[in-house]
Design a protein around this motif. Sequence first.
Motif, mmCIF file in Angstrom:
data_model
loop_
_atom_site.group_PDB
_atom_site.id
_atom_site.type_symbol
_atom_site.label_atom_id
_atom_site.label_comp_id
_atom_site.label_asym_id
_atom_site.label_seq_id
_atom_site.Cartn_x
_atom_site.Cartn_y
_atom_site.Cartn_z
ATOM 1 N N ASN A 1 -13.361 -28.397 -50.502
ATOM 2 C CA ASN A 1 -11.951 -28.759 -50.633
ATOM 3 C C ASN A 1 -11.672 -30.206 -50.267
ATOM 4 O O ASN A 1 -10.536 -30.682 -50.384
ATOM 5 N N ASN A 2 -12.713 -30.938 -49.817
ATOM 6 C CA ASN A 2 -12.512 -32.347 -49.465
ATOM 7 C C ASN A 2 -12.023 -33.160 -50.644
ATOM 8 O O ASN A 2 -11.238 -34.089 -50.489
ATOM 9 N N ASP A 3 -12.515 -32.819 -51.817
ATOM 10 C CA ASP A 3 -12.233 -33.616 -53.012
ATOM 11 C C ASP A 3 -11.715 -32.736 -54.138
ATOM 12 O O ASP A 3 -11.852 -31.520 -54.115
ATOM 13 N N GLU A 4 -11.132 -33.385 -55.116
ATOM 14 C CA GLU A 4 -10.662 -32.657 -56.301
ATOM 15 C C GLU A 4 -11.846 -32.086 -57.078
ATOM 16 O O GLU A 4 -11.727 -31.060 -57.736
ATOM 17 N N GLU A 5 -12.973 -32.774 -57.019
ATOM 18 C CA GLU A 5 -14.178 -32.280 -57.701
ATOM 19 C C GLU A 5 -14.777 -31.166 -56.851
ATOM 20 O O GLU A 5 -15.742 -31.363 -56.115
ATOM 21 N N SER A 6 -14.207 -29.977 -56.952
ATOM 22 C CA SER A 6 -14.508 -28.916 -55.987
ATOM 23 C C SER A 6 -15.844 -28.211 -56.232
ATOM 24 O O SER A 6 -16.188 -27.297 -55.493
ATOM 25 N N THR B 1 -21.231 -34.885 -47.942
ATOM 26 C CA THR B 1 -20.906 -33.558 -47.416
ATOM 27 C C THR B 1 -22.078 -32.858 -46.745
ATOM 28 O O THR B 1 -21.878 -31.923 -45.968
ATOM 29 N N TRP C 1 -17.798 -31.212 -43.221
ATOM 30 C CA TRP C 1 -19.127 -31.551 -43.727
ATOM 31 C C TRP C 1 -20.187 -30.805 -42.918
ATOM 32 O O TRP C 1 -19.872 -30.062 -41.989
ATOM 33 N N GLY D 1 -18.264 -40.089 -46.546
ATOM 34 C CA GLY D 1 -17.772 -39.159 -47.552
ATOM 35 C C GLY D 1 -18.803 -38.174 -48.041
ATOM 36 O O GLY D 1 -18.476 -37.283 -48.829
ATOM 37 N N GLY E 1 -11.796 -34.272 -43.205
ATOM 38 C CA GLY E 1 -12.450 -33.266 -44.025
ATOM 39 C C GLY E 1 -13.542 -32.544 -43.257
ATOM 40 O O GLY E 1 -13.676 -32.686 -42.041
ATOM 41 N N THR F 1 -22.187 -33.529 -52.189
ATOM 42 C CA THR F 1 -22.980 -34.745 -52.087
ATOM 43 C C THR F 1 -23.889 -34.642 -50.866
ATOM 44 O O THR F 1 -23.534 -34.011 -49.867
#
Length: 203
Positions: free
Chosen positions: A21-26, A100, A130, A98, A128, A30
Amino acid sequence: MLVYENIISEGLINHNQLVLNNDEESEILTYYLHLNKGLELLEGEYVNLEDNIINKSEDILINSVGHSTEDIEYIRSVFSNLDPLIDLDFEEMDNYNGSTIDIYSISDSSSFTFGALGQTITRKSNLGAWWEILWKDTDGKKSTNSSDQNTIIHEIGHSLGLSHPNEDPTNSSWDTDDTVMSYNQSLDGWDITFSTSDILALQ
């Protein structure tokens, strides 16, 4: 008999959902492979998965030994082999800003209990969530032996939601032929790829 449902951790899955859920690219996770060597302090907040309470963790002091070319190739292969099999994509980053899944090769850690070879740490902050993965290099970078590779894939399994089999990893009813989440070496040695049961659980 071990079935794939016995190696699924709801707590780890829930944390991974926070990570996604950290990013829109769910569907993208990374990962970062730490290369620096020497003493380092890992700081952050630790997530207690039992009650989802965020506690300020004790600082973790590690002695990082970096990753060898062989280490890097193996870890990359774990993620690239998984990519087409599950509904997640994996991308490598060259820094941990950033990322994960942060992976550290170490000689020792203040967070390790006696005999520990690896640890997967759940982290969360206002920026976020990780994972931090610590794995102990047992041969001083002479090579990447199958025991070290088993530790690596075992800890990556935790970061993707896999538990120890029936939460009983030393049970003699199974070994790493059944699941890399077992602590028991199989008759043909330490397994370094996810088993059929592992893949089913991940899917």
